[in-house]
Design an enzyme around this catalytic site. Structure first.
Site, PDB file in Angstrom:
ATOM      1  N   CYS A  22       0.812  -1.221   0.000  1.00 30.17           N
ATOM      2  CA  CYS A  22       0.000   0.000   0.000  1.00 30.17           C
ATOM      3  C   CYS A  22       0.845   1.271   0.000  1.00 30.17           C
ATOM      4  CB  CYS A  22      -0.943   0.001   1.194  1.00 30.17           C
ATOM      5  SG  CYS A  22      -2.199  -1.295   1.108  1.00 30.17           S
ATOM      6  N   HIS A  69      -9.474   3.443  -1.916  1.00 27.41           N
ATOM      7  CA  HIS A  69      -8.065   3.050  -1.847  1.00 27.41           C
ATOM      8  C   HIS A  69      -7.637   2.303  -3.108  1.00 27.41           C
ATOM      9  CE1 HIS A  69      -4.252   1.885  -0.376  1.00 27.41           C
ATOM     10  NE2 HIS A  69      -4.586   0.756   0.226  1.00 27.41           N
TER      11      HIS A  69
END
Length: 394
Positions: free
Chosen positions: A88, A342
């Site tokens: 991430c 996201h």
């Protein structure tokens, strides 16, 4: 090859985050890249190299698996493009590599692009399903991101006496913040009662405790500070940049030294960035924070690991109103991952674009008065990779 004090952000752009079945990965990438150039007032032929952050090209038929995606999307050939991935933190990694490119004197104007297309697959082809089916057959079978972070949430709640309602208030705050962000995936307020009543994903998380999977892209155009002083319309400067990798993907949950109460990676990365930026009191010196709220508990833990408050005090900080609009240290004023969504490779870049807009005074309804210094933070994998960037006015 220092980044801090030497590299400027001279242009930013972010696409609308959301479900874009009508738009391709390449179309989103191109919108972000060309938008950053337009923001800087720079033509494509002036840009000398590019770095692309895409974490999961397997979701897009391997488009985005290499720098060729940038060459195809915006006609960038034959200039160098490198694709990077770091869980991430992928977006941060693309910006970090581009900034090092500039700081080393290799190239003058460099694009950093983060892009991810996560919704054009059936449920059995999703990121969650791929994690379940393609990882280690025994030590990770069935292990998912919600399940991993739920372990931390339960330990955190038990250790510090934090209630399920406190976790829910993170979601409430960030959904309310997103009402002011036209680029956010979700722009709808929620109540504590709605968060608590949402279907359970992994105890104690319901659907409204979890970030959605999202399509989107963001881009920054970077340049030496000296170039920015002479040519840029507006710009901000990197004050610090830290990256830490503290363990392995599979081994983390078997580490006897991990207490499941925070993330060493964040503490290490922020220490590097703070040292470079001369920050000794984050709550006093920072004007805003964009941090990795992939699950509601993560924002609480991150504010602790970033040194904004002490261990176990993240819930009290939240409930005091300090991290909301009008508070002394607004956190995720954009809506965060909870509401922006996201798209993994784009998230870190989007955060830095948000900080840039805030410092330049052009964040619209969500503008923080007199913002001069902001922090962007991502946390990757099972919490073993973290990146922290600090940007400020010169």
């Amino acid at each position: 090859m220092p980044i801090a004090g030497e590299v400027a952000v001279v242009g930013v752009a972010t696409t609308k985050f959301g479900v874009h079945h009508d738009r391709s990965y390449l179309a989103l990438l191109a919108e972000a890249a060309t938008g950053a150039l337009a923001d800087a007032g720079v033509s494509l032929d002036q840009v000398e190299s590019a770095w692309l952050g895409t974490a999961e090209p397997g979701l897009t038929g391997l488009v985005g698996d290499a720098g060729t995606a940038v060459a195809e999307a915006i006609g960038f050939a034959p200039r160098p493009v490198t694709r990077v991935a770091n869980f991430c933190c992928t977006g941060h990694e693309a910006v970090r590599a581009a900034a090092l490119d500039v700081a080393a004197g290799e190239h003058n104007l460099v694009l950093a692009i983060g892009a991810e297309k996560m919704r054009d697959v059936p449920s059995r082809g999703s990121l969650v399903a791929r994690t379940v089916n393609l990882t280690h057959p025994t030590v990770a079978k069935g292990r998912t991101a919600p399940g991993q972070f739920a372990l931390l949430a339960n330990r955190y709640m038990a250790e510090y006496g934090v209630s399920r309602e406190t976790l829910a208030k993170v979601s409430v705050k960030n959904h309310e913040h997103a009402l002011r962000n036209p680029k956010a995936h979700f722009r709808k307020a929620v109540t504590v009662e709605e968060v608590l009543a949402a279907p359970i994903i992994a105890e104690p998380f319901g659907t409204l405790d979890c970030t959605p999977t999202t399509d989107g892209a963001a881009a920054l155009l970077l340049a030496p500070v000296e170039w920015a002083r002479k040519h840029a319309k507006q710009y901000v400067v990197f004050r610090g940049f830290g990256l830490a990798v503290t363990s392995g993907y599979y081994s983390t949950f078997f580490d006897p030294n991990w207490d499941f109460l925070g993330f060493r990676a964040t503490r290490e990365a922020s220490a590097v960035a703070y040292r470079q930026a001369g920050i000794t009191n984050p709550r006093e010196q920072l004007d805003l924070i964009e941090c990795h709220d992939c699950f509601t508990v993560t924002e609480l833990v991150n504010t602790e690991d970033l040194g904004v408050c002490g261990p176990g005090e993240g819930g009290k900080l939240l409930e005091s109103g300090a991290t909301a609009v009008g508070g002394d240290i607004p956190v995720n004023i954009s809506g965060g991952l909870q509401s922006c969504g996201h798209p993994v490779g784009a998230t870190g870049v989007r955060m830095m674009a948000e900080i840039t807009d805030q410092i330049l005074g052009r964040a619209g309804e969500r503008q923080i008065p007199d913002a001069k210094l902001g922090l962007a933070h991502t946390l990757g994998g099972p919490g073993v990779v973290s990146a922290v960037a600090i940007l400020g006015a010169e």
